[in-house]
Enzyme design. Structure first.
Site, PDB file in Angstrom:
ATOM      1  N   HIS A   1     -44.854   4.571 -28.585  1.00 59.23           N
ATOM      2  CA  HIS A   1     -43.622   4.035 -28.007  1.00 59.23           C
ATOM      3  C   HIS A   1     -42.776   3.311 -29.042  1.00 59.23           C
ATOM      4  O   HIS A   1     -41.554   3.438 -29.073  1.00 59.23           O
ATOM      5  CB  HIS A   1     -43.953   3.032 -26.892  1.00 59.23           C
ATOM      6  CG  HIS A   1     -44.061   3.650 -25.537  1.00 59.23           C
ATOM      7  ND1 HIS A   1     -43.012   4.262 -24.903  1.00 59.23           N
ATOM      8  CD2 HIS A   1     -45.112   3.740 -24.680  1.00 59.23           C
ATOM      9  CE1 HIS A   1     -43.411   4.709 -23.726  1.00 59.23           C
ATOM     10  NE2 HIS A   1     -44.676   4.400 -23.568  1.00 59.23           N
TER      11      HIS A   1
ATOM     12  N   GLU B   1     -50.337  -5.317 -20.184  1.00 62.70           N
ATOM     13  CA  GLU B   1     -49.409  -4.554 -19.348  1.00 62.70           C
ATOM     14  C   GLU B   1     -50.169  -3.434 -18.641  1.00 62.70           C
ATOM     15  O   GLU B   1     -50.072  -3.261 -17.427  1.00 62.70           O
ATOM     16  CB  GLU B   1     -48.295  -3.984 -20.217  1.00 62.70           C
ATOM     17  CG  GLU B   1     -47.295  -3.124 -19.475  1.00 62.70           C
ATOM     18  CD  GLU B   1     -46.309  -2.438 -20.400  1.00 62.70           C
ATOM     19  OE1 GLU B   1     -45.278  -1.950 -19.898  1.00 62.70           O
ATOM     20  OE2 GLU B   1     -46.544  -2.378 -21.626  1.00 62.70           O
ATOM     21  N   HIS B   2     -50.903  -2.643 -19.422  1.00 66.75           N
ATOM     22  CA  HIS B   2     -51.730  -1.567 -18.881  1.00 66.75           C
ATOM     23  C   HIS B   2     -53.191  -1.845 -19.250  1.00 66.75           C
ATOM     24  O   HIS B   2     -53.482  -2.174 -20.405  1.00 66.75           O
ATOM     25  CB  HIS B   2     -51.362  -0.208 -19.483  1.00 66.75           C
ATOM     26  CG  HIS B   2     -49.914   0.147 -19.379  1.00 66.75           C
ATOM     27  ND1 HIS B   2     -49.013  -0.108 -20.383  1.00 66.75           N
ATOM     28  CD2 HIS B   2     -49.210   0.756 -18.381  1.00 66.75           C
ATOM     29  CE1 HIS B   2     -47.816   0.331 -20.030  1.00 66.75           C
ATOM     30  NE2 HIS B   2     -47.901   0.852 -18.809  1.00 66.75           N
TER      31      HIS B   2
ATOM     32  N   ASP C   1     -47.382   6.258 -15.819  1.00 59.33           N
ATOM     33  CA  ASP C   1     -46.040   6.239 -16.403  1.00 59.33           C
ATOM     34  C   ASP C   1     -45.082   7.156 -15.659  1.00 59.33           C
ATOM     35  O   ASP C   1     -43.883   6.865 -15.555  1.00 59.33           O
ATOM     36  CB  ASP C   1     -46.095   6.706 -17.864  1.00 59.33           C
ATOM     37  CG  ASP C   1     -46.513   5.610 -18.816  1.00 59.33           C
ATOM     38  OD1 ASP C   1     -46.525   4.436 -18.413  1.00 59.33           O
ATOM     39  OD2 ASP C   1     -46.837   5.938 -19.981  1.00 59.33           O
TER      40      ASP C   1
END
Length: 462
Positions: free
Chosen positions: A258, A323-324, A357
């Site tokens: 990312h 976050e994940h 996602d």
């Protein structure tokens, strides 16, 4: 990737993570100046910043509806089919989050409750830099639409040739975006926060962006609502000896690609696993079209945590508050109750994070940088307001009024007590309105404070 070994009584701490924390002051100052300039000069300022930062500025910021509609014909049918699947499943998930207004009636006839209503308008920010994110369009628009928001606009920066991504526009059409504006950056946030000659203001702004976008969102927060101040993407993989090293490697890379600032964590009790995972990373990253970004992320912001026991590893995960979070462990569901802090939890070896996602249904706009300790994924609840509803009966006023007057007297708020006292006085007279205002207002001090409270004692501190 940097390695931290948790031996003996050693536990992972926030200091070990070396997170950068707040946005850099210089970024905040630049973003603030841009927003204020846009607030002052409107479209003229927006155009100047678009040319300076994006290298392009459309003649009109509003993208014509026919251009958005035509994007459906510009993308591969397979992509459109995948987009429509994602739309259905995301909508189905978020429809389960819808809250209803509710009311309850006391025995004395007093009605209390909560009125739930959507916010009037929302702007969805969609990045347009290193990659295109049609998935963000779906994730940030669908819960707003499910909530009943009447006006959902999308802002996204144009490419240097002045074009917009057909993928992004197709997603806007499928998601039901009402208006699209070809503007991004801090100037775009300023425009939708305060309005310009051609870009009407909104009530709330959601969606990820770079540091300048995040700083601008933080600055306008309070004048408009925002979802969160999002930082770089992150993933934490909790893995035991049953985890496949190549799968874990691919999952770490899925976040690393990312952004060079993306943070990737591998937490394990199997001391041999990290070396095997890193070996697989080397085999895979050399084949990646985003090799440079991926390597940068893993080298600069990758962390391996090796613990001696599972409870220590889980404690480390809760400290990271990722976050994940992926649970690559035997009987992974049994660990769910121990996880206290995570934006999204992917349970078991088949739960690839990219499923979340794109198509699973739960939202992918998630708290980053450890804010999962107190924040939530984006949901329908972010696009509604709750208003308390209070409707007293005369009997309810008689029952609760004296307590209100007593507390108001203790706080020294005379008119608070008077507001209730005057109503009690009216009820005692048996009328709907006072026959004589002067008589009603006579002896108001005693009407407000009908009793003399005993002075409180003084607590002794130590």
């Amino acid at each position: 990737m940097r390695t931290i070994e948790l031996v003996g009584e050693r536990r992972l701490t926030a200091r070990d993570l070396r997170r950068s924390g707040a946005l850099p002051r210089e970024v905040t100052e630049v973003a603030t100046a841009i927003v204020e300039d846009v607030r002052e000069r409107g479209d003229e300022a927006v155009r100047e910043y678009c040319m300076r930062f994006d290298g392009a500025c459309p003649a009109q910021f509003r993208v014509p509806d026919e251009v958005v509609d035509s994007a459906l014909d510009l993308v591969d049918p397979a992509f459109l089919e995948a987009l429509e699947l994602a739309h259905r499943q995301i909508r189905d998930f978020h429809e389960r989050e819808v809250e209803q207004s509710w009311f309850t009636t006391r025995a004395d006839g007093t009605v209390l409750g909560v009125k739930v209503a959507p916010v009037p308008s929302v702007a969805v920010y969609v990045p347009g830099g290193r990659a295109q994110y049609p998935s963000t369009v779906l994730m940030d628009t669908i819960p707003a639409k499910v909530a009943g928001v009447q006006r959902v606009v999308m802002i996204t920066p144009p490419q240097r040739d002045g074009s917009l991504s057909a993928y992004t526009l197709a997603a806007a059409k499928v998601a039901g975006v009402d208006e699209v504006y070809a503007v991004g950056g801090a100037q775009g946030i300023g425009a939708v926060a305060y309005g310009t000659e051609s870009i009407p203001a909104v009530s709330k702004i959601v969606g990820p962006g770079n540091a300048y976008v995040a700083a601008a969102k933080r600055y306008v927060s309070g004048d408009v609502g925002i979802d969160m101040v999002a930082g770089p993407s992150e993933v934490c993989v909790l893995a035991d000896a049953t985890a496949d090293p190549a799968i874990v490697a691919a999952d770490l890379m899925a976040q690393a690609e990312h952004d060079p600032m993306a943070a990737c964590y591998l937490v394990t009790c199997d001391a041999s696993l990290p070396a095997r995972v890193l070996e697989a990373v080397e085999l895979l990253v050399a084949q990646s079209p985003r090799e440079e970004i991926t390597r940068s992320s893993l080298d600069d912001h990758g962390v391996v945590v090796v613990a001696e026991a599972l409870d220590v590893a889980i404690d480390a995960v809760n400290t990271i508050a990722p976050e994940h979070l992926e649970l690559h462990c035997a009987d992974a569901f049994s660990l769910l109750g121990s996880i206290k802090n995570a934006g999204a939890i992917f349970v078991g070896p088949w739960s690839s994070e990219p499923l979340g996602d794109y198509v699973a249904g739960p939202n992918h706009t998630l708290p980053t940088g450890g804010t999962a300790t107190f924040s939530n994924p984006l949901g329908v609840y972010d696009f509604v307001k709750r208003s308390s509803v209070i409707s007293y009966s005369a009997a309810g006023l008689v029952a609760d009024g004296p307590s209100v007057q007593t507390i108001a007297q203790a706080e020294g708020l005379w008119a608070h007590a008077l507001s209730v006292g005057m109503r009690r006085k009216l009820l005692e007279e048996g009328g709907q309105t006072f026959a004589n205002a002067a008589d009603a207002c006579a002896n108001a001090m005693r009407t407000a404070w009908p009793q003399d409270l005993k002075a409180p004692g003084v607590p002794k501190l130590g």
